[in-house]
Enzyme design. Structure first.
Site, PDB file in Angstrom:
ATOM      1  N   CYS A 151     -24.766   3.323 -15.940  1.00 32.62           N
ATOM      2  CA  CYS A 151     -25.840   2.907 -15.039  1.00 32.62           C
ATOM      3  C   CYS A 151     -25.398   3.165 -13.617  1.00 32.62           C
ATOM      4  CB  CYS A 151     -26.203   1.436 -15.231  1.00 32.62           C
ATOM      5  SG  CYS A 151     -27.905   1.146 -14.660  1.00 32.62           S
ATOM      6  N   CYS A 164     -26.546   0.985 -11.007  1.00 31.49           N
ATOM      7  CA  CYS A 164     -26.754  -0.197 -10.160  1.00 31.49           C
ATOM      8  C   CYS A 164     -25.462  -0.784  -9.585  1.00 31.49           C
ATOM      9  CB  CYS A 164     -27.553  -1.273 -10.900  1.00 31.49           C
ATOM     10  SG  CYS A 164     -26.829  -1.803 -12.456  1.00 31.49           S
ATOM     11  N   LYS A 168     -34.616  -3.018 -23.629  1.00 32.90           N
ATOM     12  CA  LYS A 168     -33.953  -3.903 -22.664  1.00 32.90           C
ATOM     13  C   LYS A 168     -35.027  -4.575 -21.825  1.00 32.90           C
ATOM     14  CE  LYS A 168     -30.846  -3.917 -18.720  1.00 32.90           C
ATOM     15  NZ  LYS A 168     -29.798  -3.193 -17.995  1.00 32.90           N
ATOM     16  N   ARG A 181     -36.218  -5.460 -11.124  1.00 25.76           N
ATOM     17  CA  ARG A 181     -36.158  -4.325 -12.050  1.00 25.76           C
ATOM     18  C   ARG A 181     -37.372  -4.278 -12.987  1.00 25.76           C
ATOM     19  NH1 ARG A 181     -30.972  -3.457 -10.539  1.00 25.76           N
ATOM     20  NH2 ARG A 181     -29.265  -4.761 -11.286  1.00 25.76           N
ATOM     21  N   LYS A 221     -31.781  -6.147 -26.134  1.00 28.38           N
ATOM     22  CA  LYS A 221     -31.122  -6.950 -25.122  1.00 28.38           C
ATOM     23  C   LYS A 221     -32.160  -7.650 -24.259  1.00 28.38           C
ATOM     24  CE  LYS A 221     -28.612  -6.150 -20.916  1.00 28.38           C
ATOM     25  NZ  LYS A 221     -28.303  -5.242 -19.880  1.00 28.38           N
ATOM     26  N   SER A 268     -25.013 -12.164 -20.556  1.00 34.89           N
ATOM     27  CA  SER A 268     -24.260 -13.135 -19.769  1.00 34.89           C
ATOM     28  C   SER A 268     -24.971 -14.483 -19.646  1.00 34.89           C
ATOM     29  CB  SER A 268     -23.995 -12.554 -18.381  1.00 34.89           C
ATOM     30  OG  SER A 268     -25.215 -12.229 -17.724  1.00 34.89           O
ATOM     31  N   TYR A 278     -19.671 -11.714 -25.227  1.00 38.46           N
ATOM     32  CA  TYR A 278     -18.580 -12.300 -24.436  1.00 38.46           C
ATOM     33  C   TYR A 278     -17.765 -13.286 -25.264  1.00 38.46           C
ATOM     34  CZ  TYR A 278     -21.252 -10.141 -20.700  1.00 38.46           C
ATOM     35  OH  TYR A 278     -21.914  -9.217 -19.928  1.00 38.46           O
TER      36      TYR A 278
HETATM   37  C1  PBG Z   1     -26.539  -2.529 -15.897  1.00 40.17           C
HETATM   38  C2  PBG Z   1     -26.393  -3.594 -16.919  1.00 40.17           C
HETATM   39  C3  PBG Z   1     -26.765  -4.938 -16.843  1.00 40.17           C
HETATM   40  C4  PBG Z   1     -26.369  -5.557 -18.026  1.00 40.17           C
HETATM   41  C5  PBG Z   1     -25.798  -4.570 -18.809  1.00 40.17           C
HETATM   42  N1  PBG Z   1     -25.835  -3.369 -18.123  1.00 40.17           N
HETATM   43  C6  PBG Z   1     -27.401  -5.685 -15.716  1.00 40.17           C
HETATM   44  C7  PBG Z   1     -28.778  -5.437 -15.341  1.00 40.17           C
HETATM   45  O1  PBG Z   1     -29.482  -4.614 -15.926  1.00 40.17           O
HETATM   46  O2  PBG Z   1     -29.174  -6.072 -14.366  1.00 40.17           O
HETATM   47  C8  PBG Z   1     -26.537  -7.013 -18.325  1.00 40.17           C
HETATM   48  C9  PBG Z   1     -25.543  -7.591 -19.255  1.00 40.17           C
HETATM   49  C10 PBG Z   1     -25.400  -9.080 -19.203  1.00 40.17           C
HETATM   50  O3  PBG Z   1     -26.157  -9.829 -18.560  1.00 40.17           O
HETATM   51  O4  PBG Z   1     -24.464  -9.549 -19.853  1.00 40.17           O
HETATM   52  N2  PBG Z   1     -27.822  -2.025 -15.803  1.00 40.17           N
HETATM   53 ZN    ZN Z   2     -28.344  -0.852 -13.950  1.00 33.99          ZN
END
Ligand code: PBG
Ligand code: ZN
Length: 342
Positions: A135, A137, A212, A234, A265, A292, A331
């Site tokens: 990614c 970001c 996602k 997003r 996810k 997370s 995790y």
């Molecule tokens: C990057 C990414 C994210 C997560 C995995 N890859 C964050 C997001 O999309 O903001 C989230 C994983 C998590 O919350 O444990 N794009």
């Molecule tokens: Zn990202």
């Protein structure tokens, strides 16, 4: 005596098929009732790697999880490999000043944390499966997952080209799998073509974050990775939480574009989507990402005395298997390596 004898008389009122308890009275027969059992080889552990090689710092919103520099990560991973860890997924966390730009140049910096970690992990743990989240970001100065137009919307073509280039560079460095989490349309196809052109398509598993959802559960990750968007959100690229039809279309689309496995996810609130994925993508490994925010919520509940942490971890992760997942990004992996025998 008469009363005693009567106890052995079959009841005329009960239906024999209603007695289920005999099927799960013993701990072993309870295990037999599970279609699938949690095993160590299903777990993929997220690792946050910074560009300061000797860093080891806790992440306040993610209990027990730390950010490591390459030098500190290797000894930590060694302790987990010794307990049966089979797979990791890497997230780069650039902390140095001035490395973030419009296009996320730092994502595939050969000296950067991800590429350096792939190499160090390959060298130190020849049997470990190394995945990379792909990614932008974490590396863009605006914190969005792709490249932006003037008006702040995403420019699809340069975004997917850049994401595919990053994926290919991770594969070149030795990653066994690339997992694009950006949710740009068409990136699976560009990644597959990129891998084919690089002569690496046969060595690299493309695991798509196909379904996602955008929502409230990524906060601790964005703290850990420093990847919160500086403006906006997003919602224009991650799926709306009510959009099960969109999720099914995204799953099908990514399969058609050449994904080798798919991720749903978050997980706990999206078990119907895991089950849809298991049905629609029945010939593919399905991965549930216990994100997370879900992990932090279970910790918070345990801390409040609402429930036991180990019990919550098992019950949630068993739910993913029941819904049809075969892999889990979690995790809780270090704990499960302690809790599980195989
Ligand atoms: C990057 C990414 C994210 C997560 C995995 N890859 C964050 C997001 O999309 O903001 C989230 C994983 C998590 O919350 O444990 N794009
Ligand atoms: Zn990202």
């Amino acid at each position: 005596m008469v009363a005693h004898k009567a106890e052995f008389l079959p009841s005329t009122t009960s239906d024999i098929s209603s007695v289920l308890q005999g099927g799960y009275n013993h701990p072993l027969s309870r295990e037999w009732q599970q279609e699938r059992q949690l095993t160590k080889n299903m777990f993929i552990f997220p690792l946050f790697i910074t560009d300061n090689a000797d860093e080891e710092s806790p992440i306040p919103s993610l209990p027990n999880i730390k950010r490591y520099g390459v030098n500190k990560m290797i000894p930590y991973v060694k302790t987990l490999v010794e307990k049966g860890l089979r797979a990791v997924i890497l997230f780069g966390v650039p902390l140095k000043e001035g490395v973030k730009d419009e296009v996320g140049t730092a994502a595939d910096d050969p000296e950067g944390p991800v590429i350096q970690s792939i190499k160090a992990l390959r060298k130190n743990f020849p049997d470990l499966f190394i995945m990379c989240d792909v990614c932008l970001c974490e590396y863009t100065n605006h914190g969005h997952c792709g490249i932006l137009n003037e008006d702040g919307s995403l420019k699809r073509e340069p975004s997917v080209q850049r994401i595919a280039a990053v994926a290919v560079n991770y594969a070149k460095a030795g990653a066994h799998s690339v997992a694009p989490s950006d949710m740009m349309d068409g990136r699976i196809k560009d990644i597959k073509i990129g891998l084919m052109n690089a002569g690496l398509a046969h060595k690299c598993l493309v695991m798509s974050y196909a379904a996602k959802f955008s929502g409230n559960l990524y906060g601790p990750f964005r703290d850990a990775a420093g990847s919160a968007p500086s403006h906006g959100d997003r919602k224009a690229y991650q799926l709306p939480p009510g959009g099960s039809g969109l999720a099914r279309r995204a799953l099908k689309r990514d399969m058609e574009e050449g994904a080798d496995a798919v991720i749903v996810k978050p997980s706990t609130f999206y078990l119907d989507i895991v089950s849809d994925a298991a049905r629609l993508c029945r010939d593919y490994p399905i991965c549930a990402y216990h994100v997370s925010g879900e992990y932090a919520m279970l910790h918070a509940a345990a801390e409040k005395g609402i429930a036991d942490l180990k019990g919550l971890a098992f019950e949630s992760h068993q739910g993913f298997l029941r819904a049809g997942a075969r892999l889990i990004i979690s995790y809780f992996t270090p704990e499960f390596l302690e809790w599980l025998e195989v």
